[in-house]
Design an enzyme around this catalytic site. Structure first.
Site, mmCIF file in Angstrom:
data_model
loop_
_atom_site.group_PDB
_atom_site.id
_atom_site.type_symbol
_atom_site.label_atom_id
_atom_site.label_comp_id
_atom_site.label_asym_id
_atom_site.label_seq_id
_atom_site.Cartn_x
_atom_site.Cartn_y
_atom_site.Cartn_z
ATOM 1 N N GLY A 250 -11.572 41.066 16.811
ATOM 2 C CA GLY A 250 -12.205 41.026 15.467
ATOM 3 C C GLY A 250 -12.565 39.728 15.167
ATOM 4 O O GLY A 250 -13.349 39.340 14.124
ATOM 5 N N ASP A 251 -11.710 38.838 15.077
ATOM 6 C CA ASP A 251 -11.983 37.220 14.847
ATOM 7 C C ASP A 251 -13.174 36.821 15.674
ATOM 8 O O ASP A 251 -13.975 35.905 14.959
ATOM 9 C CB ASP A 251 -10.816 36.513 15.183
#
Length: 305
Positions: A250-251
């Site tokens: 996600g990052d």
């Protein structure tokens, strides 16, 4: 300039132990140590994609020094507040037949430390982007992100927020450039279960209506939805790949979107690069590299509108 803030960074100690059992001596097959934390992951992937940035936050003790040195070795600029007491946390991920995680609590942060970070952030202006990523530890007020945004709103800083729950809900009042919940986090805000891209769309649009300029929602293997500031909704499937490690995916999507959008201010390109960067990390033992993202982009055909 792009700045990231990681308020509770860590050293992530990842251990592979075949057939782990409690109460006996276990021997590992492989160990890896990484600098961890959502903002730190964003900084690393941005640097891998050729985007200069600076990592800020709080570090303490010998573990904090190691976190900083590992980032510097990767070419990431750092400007951390060094706490007077305690040590930055060590998170343990035990991989066996099942994955088990033990996350450290982290050091105490004083009001003096908070004011020191505020002072560093006070110089940011409309040419800057500030990424606020991750949960807020008990050592800090749960309004910490919104407090920062309230202080800097008049400066015209572009905010990116990757958080959940009340922290995310409060942030939209300050019209962040981008928020990036996953489908579960978005569903929690509205009290619904969201499992498909189609189900995500109306709620992403509602979050945009409430104040966020761009709402990027990851939906696991199904891909992502972007309710963009131009009033349109973009969506795309995730590139195909074999899941190796979901930590940092996600990052990496956040970093990929920032890098893709920065090129020509295209929301579609931001989404495409975000999806490819997220997959590059998820399908590798390391965070997304520039070469791997380029390979996935060249073959990508999954965007929709």
């Amino acid at each position: 300039m792009i700045y990231t803030v990681t308020v509770n960074p860590s050293l992530d100690y990842i251990v592979d132990v075949p057939q782990f059992a409690t109460g006996v001596v276990n021997r590992s097959r492989k160990e890896v140590i990484n600098a961890g934390g959502k903002g730190i992951n964003v900084s690393i992937v941005l640097k891998n994609l050729g985007v200069p940035n600076r990592a800020l936050g709080f570090v303490a003790g010998f573990t904090g020094s190691e976190i900083e040195s590992r980032l510097v070795a990767r070419g990431v600029e750092t400007d951390f507040i060094h706490l007077a007491a305690g040590v930055s946390r060590i998170n343990v991920k035990l991989r066996s037949e099942m994955e088990t995680e033990i996350n450290g609590e982290g050091p105490d942060v004083t009001d003096t430390d908070i004011q020191a970070l505020y002072k560093k952030l006070a110089v940011l202006n409309a040419d800057d982007m500030l990424v606020l990523a991750g949960s807020i530890p008990a050592a800090l007020p749960q309004t910490f992100y919104s407090d920062i945004m309230a202080r800097l709103e008049k400066n015209g800083v572009l905010f990116v927020v990757d958080a959940a729950g009340d922290v995310l809900k409060k942030s939209v009042e300050y019209h962040p450039f981008l928020v990036k919940p996953n489908n579960y986090e978005l569903g929690d805000i509205f009290g619904v279960e969201l499992t498909t891209r189609a189900a995500v769309i109306p709620y992403a649009c509602e979050l945009r209506r409430r104040g966020a300029r761009n709402v990027l929602v990851s939906v696991g293997e199904a891909g992502a939805v972007l309710a963009a500031a131009d009033g349109r909704v973009y969506q795309g499937a995730a590139p195909k790949g074999i899941l190796v490690n979901s930590v940092g995916a996600g990052d990496s999507m956040v970093a990929g979107f920032i890098a893709g959008y920065a090129g020509n201010k295209s929301y579609r390109e931001g989404l495409r690069m975000g999806l490819c960067a997220g997959t590059a990390s998820a399908c590798s033992a390391e965070l997304a590299t520039r070469d791997r993202v380029a390979e996935l982009l060249a073959a990508y055909t999954g965007d929709e509108e």
